[in-house]
Design a protein around this motif. Structure first.
Motif, PDB file in Angstrom:
ATOM      1  N   GLY A 138      38.830  39.429  31.868  1.00 43.91           N
ATOM      2  CA  GLY A 138      39.890  39.281  32.905  1.00 43.91           C
ATOM      3  C   GLY A 138      39.917  38.071  33.574  1.00 43.91           C
ATOM      4  O   GLY A 138      40.530  37.938  34.429  1.00 43.91           O
ATOM      5  N   HIS A 139      38.652  37.321  33.798  1.00 48.67           N
ATOM      6  CA  HIS A 139      38.548  36.186  34.676  1.00 48.67           C
ATOM      7  C   HIS A 139      38.612  34.881  33.934  1.00 48.67           C
ATOM      8  O   HIS A 139      38.890  33.956  34.734  1.00 48.67           O
ATOM      9  CB  HIS A 139      37.141  36.122  35.399  1.00 48.67           C
ATOM     10  CG  HIS A 139      36.587  37.367  36.061  1.00 48.67           C
ATOM     11  ND1 HIS A 139      37.293  37.813  37.113  1.00 48.67           N
ATOM     12  CD2 HIS A 139      35.754  38.391  35.867  1.00 48.67           C
ATOM     13  CE1 HIS A 139      36.875  38.826  37.769  1.00 48.67           C
ATOM     14  NE2 HIS A 139      36.041  39.204  37.135  1.00 48.67           N
ATOM     15  N   ASP A 140      39.006  35.003  32.530  1.00 47.61           N
ATOM     16  CA  ASP A 140      39.028  33.793  31.823  1.00 47.61           C
ATOM     17  C   ASP A 140      40.717  33.746  31.568  1.00 47.61           C
ATOM     18  O   ASP A 140      41.353  34.192  30.785  1.00 47.61           O
ATOM     19  CB  ASP A 140      38.579  33.804  30.539  1.00 47.61           C
ATOM     20  CG  ASP A 140      38.619  32.545  29.577  1.00 47.61           C
ATOM     21  OD1 ASP A 140      39.515  31.690  30.139  1.00 47.61           O
ATOM     22  OD2 ASP A 140      38.028  32.607  28.674  1.00 47.61           O
ATOM     23  N   MET A 141      41.262  32.723  32.526  1.00 47.90           N
ATOM     24  CA  MET A 141      42.674  32.454  32.432  1.00 47.90           C
ATOM     25  C   MET A 141      43.144  32.016  30.967  1.00 47.90           C
ATOM     26  O   MET A 141      44.409  32.300  30.596  1.00 47.90           O
ATOM     27  CB  MET A 141      43.157  31.653  33.501  1.00 47.90           C
ATOM     28  CG  MET A 141      42.916  32.303  35.115  1.00 47.90           C
ATOM     29  SD  MET A 141      44.066  33.698  35.348  1.00 47.90           S
ATOM     30  CE  MET A 141      42.785  34.810  35.015  1.00 47.90           C
ATOM     31  N   GLY A 142      42.523  31.249  30.541  1.00 47.56           N
ATOM     32  CA  GLY A 142      42.819  30.466  29.092  1.00 47.56           C
ATOM     33  C   GLY A 142      42.806  31.842  28.159  1.00 47.56           C
ATOM     34  O   GLY A 142      43.597  31.569  27.006  1.00 47.56           O
ATOM     35  N   GLN A 143      42.218  32.622  28.361  1.00 43.95           N
ATOM     36  CA  GLN A 143      42.168  33.893  27.294  1.00 43.95           C
ATOM     37  C   GLN A 143      43.270  34.951  27.649  1.00 43.95           C
ATOM     38  O   GLN A 143      43.905  35.599  26.991  1.00 43.95           O
ATOM     39  CB  GLN A 143      40.810  34.390  27.306  1.00 43.95           C
ATOM     40  CG  GLN A 143      40.801  35.604  26.116  1.00 43.95           C
ATOM     41  CD  GLN A 143      39.312  36.114  26.310  1.00 43.95           C
ATOM     42  OE1 GLN A 143      38.987  37.372  25.810  1.00 43.95           O
ATOM     43  NE2 GLN A 143      38.299  35.697  26.582  1.00 43.95           N
ATOM     44  N   LEU A 144      43.331  35.036  29.068  1.00 47.56           N
ATOM     45  CA  LEU A 144      44.243  36.162  29.394  1.00 47.56           C
ATOM     46  C   LEU A 144      45.470  36.020  29.422  1.00 47.56           C
ATOM     47  O   LEU A 144      46.503  36.951  28.914  1.00 47.56           O
ATOM     48  CB  LEU A 144      43.632  36.716  31.028  1.00 47.56           C
ATOM     49  CG  LEU A 144      44.672  37.686  31.694  1.00 47.56           C
ATOM     50  CD1 LEU A 144      44.405  39.230  31.078  1.00 47.56           C
ATOM     51  CD2 LEU A 144      44.042  37.746  33.158  1.00 47.56           C
TER      52      LEU A 144
ATOM     53  N   THR B  69      36.486  42.921  34.053  1.00 47.26           N
ATOM     54  CA  THR B  69      36.493  42.361  35.386  1.00 47.26           C
ATOM     55  C   THR B  69      35.406  42.601  36.161  1.00 47.26           C
ATOM     56  O   THR B  69      34.791  43.817  36.280  1.00 47.26           O
ATOM     57  CB  THR B  69      37.675  42.400  36.140  1.00 47.26           C
ATOM     58  OG1 THR B  69      38.009  43.616  36.755  1.00 47.26           O
ATOM     59  CG2 THR B  69      38.921  41.794  35.450  1.00 47.26           C
ATOM     60  N   VAL B  70      34.689  41.775  37.187  1.00 48.28           N
ATOM     61  CA  VAL B  70      33.873  42.251  38.263  1.00 48.28           C
ATOM     62  C   VAL B  70      34.557  42.205  39.762  1.00 48.28           C
ATOM     63  O   VAL B  70      35.262  40.955  39.919  1.00 48.28           O
ATOM     64  CB  VAL B  70      32.825  41.067  38.248  1.00 48.28           C
ATOM     65  CG1 VAL B  70      31.693  41.473  39.188  1.00 48.28           C
ATOM     66  CG2 VAL B  70      32.133  41.321  36.715  1.00 48.28           C
TER      67      VAL B  70
END
Length: 433
Positions: free
Chosen positions: A48-54, A75-76
């Motif tokens: 959830g912190h990887d905008m390129g993936q999300l 996410t953390v």
């Protein structure tokens, strides 16, 4: 054997039995995830912190979905900021803070917080009474229950984000002879209202509800504003409802709740610091359903319920400068009401104003109902109920939120002026006041 049994079942039951067996044994045999078995299209888990993936996943879900979609994001909390990552109970809503140290820049209060007063008072009572236990729903620090837990860890139960369970669990302990204090924010107790009604009030079990964050709370905004608890609790048979006007009164109400074993009882108090009043060494047990008169006058009576009393007193000082004689009463209880006090105020004053940090349909409505029933409105009494307006208040500081709600000392002053006989005695404050 199980598969043969399934094959012999009628068609409507066959698929359900198969799914149940697969879930129990963990042998899904090429089936989808639990979510897909429930009818969701499942995507994930993804970072959830990887905008390129999300972002591509979100776009694809929006474009292609033909039914409900569950996107599993990992996410953390506070990702990228160590102070937030390592602190489970902080940085949800913050004031200004030092980035390097993580220290939040809060003004130093000249009085203890209501939450700390509650935690300390409950711990003192628990040291004297071994039957006292504390229950909270994932908010031990926010409610002050952590103070009790530090001293008596075996007598505190944090049930997680499960307010419904917290209420029913408290009811069970009350039925067994314990004295549970169920400490939940006003706005979160709404989640357990069904349990408050059926598991507590209907059975008349002595659960003690400590309701933090009563009234407008500032930084947390409308989602955390404790506006409705007075209305939804006073509607219930067997319930006793109190509100603390200052930190000393809160200590008295903790002691009162400990002693009250004939049914459920609730007491509400706000977020933030108290008024700096002198604290009693030990809380006194209040007489149920009895208020108190702080000062006596003849023209206008303020009947305050809860922590807005300080604003009422400030409004009274403004009125007295204009020659208006003011009575101030602290109701202490919304249920049962102090009928004798209310009727006396109504019969000996030209105007009566109720004040509360809650929505319409709460304390003021209870007072109006009783006055109507006893005929006190038949003689033309001027009465007004000052409550939060019938809308949600946008996030701001508590003072700004109460100003938006029309609940400042100047609003109280103007209301009293509007009800006072126009004999030239009262000179209203200027509009810029």
């Amino acid at each position: 054997l199980a598969e043969g049994f399934e094959a012999a079942l009628p068609a409507p039951m066959r698929e359900s039995a198969k799914r149940a067996r697969q879930l129990v044994t963990g042998n899904l045999q090429g089936s989808g995830t639990l979510f897909e078995e429930l009818g969701f299209e499942y995507i994930g888990p993804i970072n959830g912190h990887d905008m390129g993936q999300l972002l591509p996943v979100l776009r694809a879900a929006r474009a292609r979905a033909t039914g409900p979609v569950l996107i599993h994001c990992c996410t953390v909390k506070g990702k990228g900021y160590a102070h937030a990552e390592n602190s489970a109970d902080k940085y949800h809503g913050v004031s200004k803070f030092d980035v390097e140290s993580g220290t939040q820049a809060k003004s130093k209060p000249n009085a203890p917080s209501y939450t700390k007063v509650f935690g300390d008072a409950l711990t003192e009572e628990a040291a004297r009474d071994p039957n006292i236990v504390g229950v909270t729903a994932a908010m031990p620090g926010g409610t002050g229950i952590d103070i009790l837990a530090d001293r008596f860890p075996s007598r505190v139960f944090d049930v997680g984000i499960a307010e419904q369970h917290a209420v029913t669990f408290s009811a069970a302990m009350a039925a067994s002879g314990l004295k549970p204090f169920c400490a939940i924010y006003s706005t979160f107790l709404q989640r357990g209202y069904d349990q408050v009604v059926h598991d507590v009030a209907l059975q008349n079990l002595p659960v003690r509800f400590a309701i933090d964050r009563a009234g407008l709370v500032g930084a947390d905004g409308a989602t955390h504003a404790g506006a409705f608890d007075v209305g939804y609790l006073t509607a219930l048979p067997n319930m006793t409802v109190m509100a603390a006007s200052d930190e000393a009164e809160l200590k008295h109400m903790v002691a009162t709740a400990v002693a009250h074993d004939s049914g459920p009882i609730a007491f509400r108090y706000p977020r933030g610091s108290g008024n700096g009043v002198e604290m009693p060494e030990r809380g006194e047990v209040l007489e149920i359903g009895k208020g108190r008169v702080l000062q006596e006058g003849t023209d206008v009576a303020f009947l305050s319920f809860g922590a807005h009393l300080a604003e009422v007193e400030a409004a009274a000082r403004l009125l007295e400068k204009d020659g208006v004689s003011v009575t101030i009463a602290d109701a202490r209880f919304a249920k049962p009401l102090d009928i004798d006090l209310i009727v006396k105020l109504a019969r000996t004053h030209e105007a009566l104003i109720t004040v509360e940090q809650g929505s319409r349909g709460g304390f003021g409505a209870m007072v109006l109902h009783e006055l109507a029933d006893c005929g006190a409105l038949d003689r033309g009494l001027k009465i007004r109920t000052m409550t939060l307006p019938d809308r949600f208040i946008d996030q701001a500081s508590p003072d700004e939120m109460y100003a938006d709600a029309g609940m400042t000392r100047f609003d109280l002053y103007k209301m009293a002026v509007s009800l006072t006989s126009s004999d030239g005695k009262v000179v209203p404050l200027s509009k810029g006041a």
